[in-house]
Design a protein around this motif. Structure first.
Motif, PDB file in Angstrom:
ATOM      1  N   UNK A 238      14.964 -13.567   3.121  1.00 53.23           N
ATOM      2  CA  UNK A 238      15.230 -12.501   4.090  1.00 53.23           C
ATOM      3  C   UNK A 238      15.406 -11.166   3.369  1.00 53.23           C
ATOM      4  N   UNK A 239      16.025 -11.179   2.213  1.00 53.12           N
ATOM      5  CA  UNK A 239      16.202  -9.961   1.418  1.00 53.12           C
ATOM      6  C   UNK A 239      14.840  -9.343   1.072  1.00 53.12           C
ATOM      7  N   UNK A 240      13.912 -10.150   0.588  1.00 49.14           N
ATOM      8  CA  UNK A 240      12.578  -9.643   0.269  1.00 49.14           C
ATOM      9  C   UNK A 240      11.824  -9.262   1.541  1.00 49.14           C
ATOM     10  N   UNK A 241      12.123  -9.936   2.612  1.00 51.47           N
ATOM     11  CA  UNK A 241      11.480  -9.647   3.907  1.00 51.47           C
ATOM     12  C   UNK A 241      11.810  -8.226   4.393  1.00 51.47           C
ATOM     13  N   UNK A 242      12.930  -7.659   3.954  1.00 55.83           N
ATOM     14  CA  UNK A 242      13.249  -6.285   4.355  1.00 55.83           C
ATOM     15  C   UNK A 242      12.205  -5.304   3.819  1.00 55.83           C
ATOM     16  N   UNK A 243      11.479  -5.698   2.779  1.00 56.96           N
ATOM     17  CA  UNK A 243      10.400  -4.878   2.219  1.00 56.96           C
ATOM     18  C   UNK A 243       9.026  -5.311   2.737  1.00 56.96           C
ATOM     19  N   UNK A 244       8.832  -6.623   2.923  1.00 53.92           N
ATOM     20  CA  UNK A 244       7.504  -7.153   3.246  1.00 53.92           C
ATOM     21  C   UNK A 244       7.401  -7.775   4.633  1.00 53.92           C
ATOM     22  N   UNK A 245       8.474  -7.716   5.402  1.00 63.10           N
ATOM     23  CA  UNK A 245       8.492  -8.346   6.717  1.00 63.10           C
ATOM     24  C   UNK A 245       7.746  -7.562   7.778  1.00 63.10           C
ATOM     25  N   UNK A 246       7.916  -7.976   9.043  1.00 65.99           N
ATOM     26  CA  UNK A 246       7.166  -7.363  10.140  1.00 65.99           C
ATOM     27  C   UNK A 246       7.582  -5.923  10.456  1.00 65.99           C
ATOM     28  N   UNK A 247       8.793  -5.537  10.075  1.00 68.40           N
ATOM     29  CA  UNK A 247       9.284  -4.194  10.404  1.00 68.40           C
ATOM     30  C   UNK A 247       9.979  -3.550   9.208  1.00 68.40           C
ATOM     31  N   UNK A 248       9.242  -3.339   8.116  1.00 63.72           N
ATOM     32  CA  UNK A 248       9.872  -2.720   6.944  1.00 63.72           C
ATOM     33  C   UNK A 248      10.229  -1.261   7.238  1.00 63.72           C
ATOM     34  N   UNK A 249      11.144  -0.724   6.460  1.00 61.84           N
ATOM     35  CA  UNK A 249      11.530   0.681   6.637  1.00 61.84           C
ATOM     36  C   UNK A 249      10.338   1.598   6.417  1.00 61.84           C
ATOM     37  N   UNK A 250       9.416   1.167   5.561  1.00 58.16           N
ATOM     38  CA  UNK A 250       8.236   1.971   5.257  1.00 58.16           C
ATOM     39  C   UNK A 250       6.981   1.089   5.267  1.00 58.16           C
ATOM     40  N   UNK A 251       6.200   1.134   6.360  1.00 54.96           N
ATOM     41  CA  UNK A 251       4.951   0.375   6.375  1.00 54.96           C
ATOM     42  C   UNK A 251       3.997   0.787   5.247  1.00 54.96           C
ATOM     43  N   UNK A 252       4.006   2.071   4.871  1.00 52.00           N
ATOM     44  CA  UNK A 252       3.153   2.527   3.770  1.00 52.00           C
ATOM     45  C   UNK A 252       3.559   1.873   2.459  1.00 52.00           C
ATOM     46  N   UNK A 253       4.877   1.762   2.222  1.00 57.61           N
ATOM     47  CA  UNK A 253       5.343   1.107   1.002  1.00 57.61           C
ATOM     48  C   UNK A 253       4.963  -0.370   1.017  1.00 57.61           C
ATOM     49  N   UNK A 254       5.113  -1.024   2.148  1.00 54.73           N
ATOM     50  CA  UNK A 254       4.719  -2.437   2.247  1.00 54.73           C
ATOM     51  C   UNK A 254       3.257  -2.611   1.848  1.00 54.73           C
ATOM     52  N   UNK A 255       2.389  -1.775   2.390  1.00 54.21           N
ATOM     53  CA  UNK A 255       0.962  -1.861   2.058  1.00 54.21           C
ATOM     54  C   UNK A 255       0.733  -1.647   0.563  1.00 54.21           C
ATOM     55  N   UNK A 256       1.457  -0.689  -0.007  1.00 52.09           N
ATOM     56  CA  UNK A 256       1.307  -0.419  -1.444  1.00 52.09           C
ATOM     57  C   UNK A 256       1.780  -1.607  -2.279  1.00 52.09           C
ATOM     58  N   UNK A 257       2.916  -2.218  -1.898  1.00 52.28           N
ATOM     59  CA  UNK A 257       3.420  -3.374  -2.640  1.00 52.28           C
ATOM     60  C   UNK A 257       2.460  -4.560  -2.557  1.00 52.28           C
ATOM     61  N   UNK A 258       1.725  -4.645  -1.442  1.00 52.17           N
ATOM     62  CA  UNK A 258       0.741  -5.708  -1.266  1.00 52.17           C
ATOM     63  C   UNK A 258      -0.572  -5.385  -1.986  1.00 52.17           C
ATOM     64  N   UNK A 259      -0.637  -4.217  -2.608  1.00 49.58           N
ATOM     65  CA  UNK A 259      -1.839  -3.845  -3.329  1.00 49.58           C
ATOM     66  C   UNK A 259      -2.999  -3.467  -2.427  1.00 49.58           C
ATOM     67  N   UNK A 260      -2.665  -3.025  -1.218  1.00 47.61           N
ATOM     68  CA  UNK A 260      -3.719  -2.661  -0.249  1.00 47.61           C
ATOM     69  C   UNK A 260      -3.933  -1.161  -0.209  1.00 47.61           C
TER      70      UNK A 260
END
Length: 186
Positions: free
Chosen positions: A164-186
């Motif tokens: 759940x802790x990591x999900x705060x970055x990569x989950x369905x509603x992260x604070x920053x969708x742009x950061x999520x995409x960047x962390x996923x290498x997209x």
């Protein structure tokens, strides 16, 4: 005391490659050795706040095997490292509020539950941060180890809470969708 020294030794991270990636003036290595495992940079990005795009931090996600699939990363028992370098000062109150929001937005019953007391225990340890501070969240099959400026903040011995802790970055509603995409290498 010995336990803290052991934790610090476990989280000691050696740069294993001369090449690096840079985002907004923050440079992170392309690979790291963690607990005897080679982790590769999966993605790196910047967390901004509001329509003004106020720069908060740069985060880098390291994995044993690169992946663009958030759910596969979250479910994987492999070692993962999230390195966060702060670009500005953030009060403890604001940092804690951000974590509370992240937990609430990314772990909603009935599909996801987490013990509220555990969330509050974790959040109570979140300090004020200053420009240049560095936080590392090391995820393993057994949980997570959190350090702040190289000092242990605590260990999480619950794999679900770590998920759940990591999900705060990569989950369905992260604070920053742009950061999520960047962390996923997209």
């Amino acid at each position: 005391m010995i336990r803290n020294l052991i934790l610090a030794a476990l989280v000691a991270i050696c740069v294993s490659s001369a090449s690096a990636a840079t985002v907004d003036g923050v440079t992170m290595p392309n690979a790291r050795m963690v607990q005897g495992r080679q982790l590769v940079l999966n993605g790196m990005g910047e967390r901004t706040y509001s329509f003004l795009r106020i720069r908060i931090y740069v985060a880098a996600l390291y994995l044993e095997h690169r992946s663009h699939d958030a759910e596969a990363i979250l479910r994987s028992p492999e070692t993962k490292l999230l390195n966060v370098r702060f670009l500005r000062d953030v009060s403890a109150e604001d940092a804690r509020k951000s974590w509370r929001t992240g937990f609430a937005n990314n772990c909603q019953p009935p599909s996801c539950t987490v013990n509220p007391a555990e969330v509050e225990e974790f959040i109570s340890r979140v300090p004020a941060v200053h420009q240049g501070d560095n936080s590392m969240l090391l995820f393993t099959a057994r949980g997570a180890i959190v350090t702040f400026n190289g000092r242990p903040m605590g260990d999480i011995n619950d794999p679900h809470f770590a998920y759940v802790l990591l999900r705060t970055f990569l989950g369905p509603a992260p604070a920053s969708p742009d950061l999520k995409q960047a962390l996923l290498g997209l």
